[in-house]
Design an enzyme around this catalytic site. Structure first.
Site, PDB file in Angstrom:
ATOM      1  N   SER A  21      54.859  22.542  67.638  1.00 46.11           N
ATOM      2  CA  SER A  21      53.264  22.882  67.290  1.00 46.11           C
ATOM      3  C   SER A  21      53.087  24.013  66.645  1.00 46.11           C
ATOM      4  CB  SER A  21      52.829  22.899  68.315  1.00 46.11           C
ATOM      5  OG  SER A  21      53.122  23.723  69.470  1.00 46.11           O
ATOM      6  N   HIS A  73      52.842  17.032  64.103  1.00 45.52           N
ATOM      7  CA  HIS A  73      52.574  17.203  65.410  1.00 45.52           C
ATOM      8  C   HIS A  73      51.521  16.616  65.890  1.00 45.52           C
ATOM      9  CE1 HIS A  73      49.510  21.307  66.643  1.00 45.52           C
ATOM     10  NE2 HIS A  73      50.874  20.427  67.542  1.00 45.52           N
ATOM     11  N   GLU A 103      48.614  15.953  62.652  1.00 48.33           N
ATOM     12  CA  GLU A 103      49.198  17.132  61.301  1.00 48.33           C
ATOM     13  C   GLU A 103      50.126  16.825  61.076  1.00 48.33           C
ATOM     14  OE1 GLU A 103      46.897  21.293  62.190  1.00 48.33           O
ATOM     15  OE2 GLU A 103      48.666  20.856  63.214  1.00 48.33           O
ATOM     16  N   ASN A 124      45.994  24.985  64.821  1.00 48.85           N
ATOM     17  CA  ASN A 124      46.384  25.888  66.137  1.00 48.85           C
ATOM     18  C   ASN A 124      45.580  27.448  65.050  1.00 48.85           C
ATOM     19  OD1 ASN A 124      47.398  24.689  68.283  1.00 48.85           O
ATOM     20  ND2 ASN A 124      49.440  24.451  67.691  1.00 48.85           N
TER      21      ASN A 124
END
Length: 726
Positions: free
Chosen positions: A441, A462, A474, A512
């Protein structure tokens, strides 16, 4: 549309010796849809082959395609009409076609194999009898509400008399899909048969109806005393609508107009009397909804999801059949589950037998729940279980099994040395063609690839937790990743049922990275006097499924703190300032990790997972971080949090971290729950007015600091009057 050709949408009509006309739908695309052109072809087909023929005693509608009936209306047609009021006569014309079919006075049967959704189910509802196949692909539903619309071809009027008001409202307000057995039980279909016997059964039903040997009633099922009391008495109806209103408010917070319009249409129909008046009311409401920003946003999401099923990276070196998942924790087990469900052979490996046992327990627990809720058959359950090969370091044959892997997904702890160690160990046994994907991540993929002998075959995938529920993936290539590797990862993600976005290899990737400034601002607002309750309420009222405090608890305070700390030390500069993330760091030290420990910002009752409270201890702890009380309003909280979030999303587009606004919208909606009715951050900006939004952010920057300064792309778009979406 005089130039439309019937043969582009229908096979030649066949008429049996018993007088049953068989109409085979066969549009030009893989899925049958009701487009304006298809509607014109249907009218021609009917008038030329059936309308005036006295030898036609009944009609059967069946698809010539092997796995779909009609998947719904062609949304592109709706989008192409700028003045949505022009949809009213278009819908009326379509409705007149259905009424003309009914006026012939012969029984009509729909034979459904595969999806009958939206306009497809509405077509079937105009028929006198419905036969469905028991294929796993057969499903029926009215999902228009998910596009901010309502069923416009008579669906709001024709469904509830057949199945009852409560069941009809449940289908229309949720857009849920109904499987054949359930459809039969509720009276939506009359007969369920095998796909091979579908046409024969439909013809026999048509003959029986024409001869008067089969009688049908509306509703199909006699109401129970309880349903009669709820649906057909004034006190019951009052309570029913009150309950429905509460459910809508709970699920949508009043942000979506479509559910309320559906209720209005059904209430209009329940008045009885002139049905044409109710149909007119329905199509007028449809046109009103089609003109809303909410519908435009939801249709944008639908289009984005469709476009992201394809990619431009060519073909992988070879098709993926065997997937190895390294690490059987919640993330690894979730990845193994969704892979096995889609038919992949999954080699699930953990270091210990105990780790593997825990992973299998998690997966089987999820499948047992699906079995109990009748969302999975026992056959499918057994098939899925057989697709998983559990392995540990103690398994003598684990190296032989891994030697058959086409793609490996590593889901071990977030430690680059550990990941390098795993890569080195695995590359000694993996075949030369195998793609190695890391589920990280935060750690840059380029850094992880330094531990590989085949860096061109290494990529980031991800996933978001919990993997079976979260729809986003992702995909992160580093500079040396080959297109064949990207294609392999993308194809696997799509088959797993994920919506994939390709993201540049930067700290935090996309989702993120956007959450970093968001989390910092939450701590800044707590410092400025916002209560935990105000923070959550403000953002759920904005349209988020959960507020930031609940989100941190659900993700894990430790995970949220790790992301915020990592990004604070990354390349975001001033954009990660303004707050105090030690708020979460100290909570980690206390062991307050969120829901998983029953204590985070909220205290959770282990016996009742839905029950949560904020304890006096947590309130006192949060107050220690408050340095002033600005008397913040809900609007203040929303503007400060959302602007930090959105500005980072636009920065990601500016820096080519994401390819386009579509990926940006989809990424934050599916990855964070960004208010879906807005269509995502970029559509939200378009509708709000980018110039107005930049002015608002400039005001925040003057008052609170440079962390609110809009990025250059926002300034440029505001100055030029540009939009992100045409």
């Amino acid at each position: 549309m005089d130039d439309v050709k019937v043969e582009d949408y229908f096979k030649p009509v066949e008429i049996t010796d018993s007088g049953v006309a068989i109409v085979r739908l066969d549009g030009p695309k893989p899925m049958n849809t009701i487009s304006f052109a298809m509607s014109a072809a249907a009218k021609k087909m009917w008038s030329e082959n059936i309308a005036d023929r006295s030898d036609v005693k009944a009609v059967v509608f069946i698809s010539a395609k092997k796995d779909n009936f009609i998947a719904g209306a062609d949304i592109q047609d709706i989008k192409n009409i700028e003045d949505k009021s022009q949809l009213i006569p278009v819908i009326e014309d379509g409705l007149n076609f259905f009424k003309a079919m009914k006026a012939k006075g012969v029984p009509m049967v729909s034979a459904i194999n595969g999806p009958a959704l939206g306009g497809g189910l509405e077509w079937a509802l105009w028929c006198d009898y419905r036969v469905a196949s028991d294929s796993a692909k057969t499903k029926m539903g009215l999902p228009e509400v998910k596009l901010g619309l309502l069923p416009g071809f008579g669906g709001t009027q024709n469904l509830f008399p057949l199945v009852g008001t409560q069941k009809a409202m449940d289908m229309m307000l949720t857009g849920k899909e109904v499987r054949p057995a359930q459809a039969k039980k509720m009276g939506l279909v009359d007969l369920v048969v095998s796909p091979h016997g579908l046409e024969h059964a439909a013809i026999k039903a048509a003959e029986g109806l024409a001869a008067g040997k089969i009688k049908v009633t509306v509703p199909r099922k006699k109401k129970s005393w309880m349903n009669w009391a709820i649906e057909d008495t004034p006190p019951g109806q009052s309570k029913m609508w009150e309950t429905i209103d509460k459910m809508i408010m709970k699920n949508t917070n009043g942000n979506y107009p479509a559910p309320y319009a559906i209720i209005e249409c059904v209430k209009e129909g329940l008045k009885g009397g002139d049905k044409d008046k109710a149909y007119k009311f329905e199509r007028e409401k449809f046109a009103e909804l089609a003109a809303t920003s909410e519908s435009a946003g939801l249709i944008g999401i639908f289009d984005g999801m469709t476009s992201l099923k394809k990619h431009s990276f060519g073909e992988p070196a070879r098709p993926t059949k065997n997937i190895a998942v390294l690490g059987a924790g919640l993330m690894g087990a979730g990845i193994a589950q969704i892979s096995a469900e889609k038919g992949y052979r999954v080699l699930l490996k953990d270091k210990t037998d105990e780790g593997i046992a825990n992973g299998e327990k998690y997966i089987n627990g999820n499948w047992d729940k699906k079995l109990k809720r009748k969302r999975m058959t026992m056959h499918k359950h057994n098939q899925n279980t057989a697709n998983i090969v559990p392995l540990s370091d103690n398994s003598p044959s684990w190296k032989q099994h891994l030697g058959q892997a086409d793609l490996v997904i590593e889901a071990v702890f977030e430690d680059i040395n550990l990941k390098h160690s795993v890569i080195k160990e695995m590359e000694e046994v993996l075949p030369e063609h195998c793609v190695f994907a890391t589920n990280t991540s935060a750690i840059p993929i380029e850094d992880i690839a330094k531990g590989s002998k085949r860096p061109d075959q290494l990529i980031g995938m991800h996933y978001f937790s919990p993997v079976p529920q979260m729809p986003l993936l992702e995909i992160i290539p580093h500079k040396g990743t080959s297109d064949q590797t990207i294609a392999a990862a993308y194809n696997v993600g799509v088959k797993q049922g994920k919506t994939c976005i390709t993201v540049k290899d930067v700290p935090g990737f996309y989702v993120n990275r956007c959450l970093g400034p968001f989390l910092v601002e939450v701590s800044a607002l707590a410092r400025d006097g916002a209560s935990l309750e105000l923070l959550d309420k403000s953002m759920t009222n904005f349209g988020m499924p959960v507020g930031p405090v609940t989100l941190a608890d659900e993700v894990g305070i430790d995970v949220s703190n790790k992301v915020a700390t990592f990004l604070s030390n990354a390349d975001l500069g001033v954009r990660m300032t303004g707050g105090d993330i030690s708020l979460m760091g100290d909570m980690v030290e206390k062991g307050w990790l969120g829901r998983k420990t029953n204590q985070g910002f909220y205290t959770y009752d282990p016996k009742n997972p839905k029950k949560k409270t904020i304890s006096a201890e947590v309130k006192e702890y949060a107050k220690q971080f408050q340095t002033r009380d600005l008397g913040l309003t809900e609007s203040d909280v929303q503007n400060r949090i959302v602007s930090r979030f959105i500005n980072e999303a636009v920065m990601c587009l500016q820096d080519s971290i994401i390819a386009d606004p579509v990926q940006g919208d989809i990424g934050l909606i599916f990855g964070t729950g960004f208010a879906p009715f807005t269509g995502g951050p970029f559509r939200y900006l378009d509708n709000y007015g980018i110039d107005k939004y930049v002015a608002m952010m400039n005001g925040l920057a003057e008052e609170h600091g440079p962390q609110f300064e809009p990025c250059q792309m926002l300034k440029d778009y505001a100055k030029a009057g540009k939009k992100f979406h045409n």
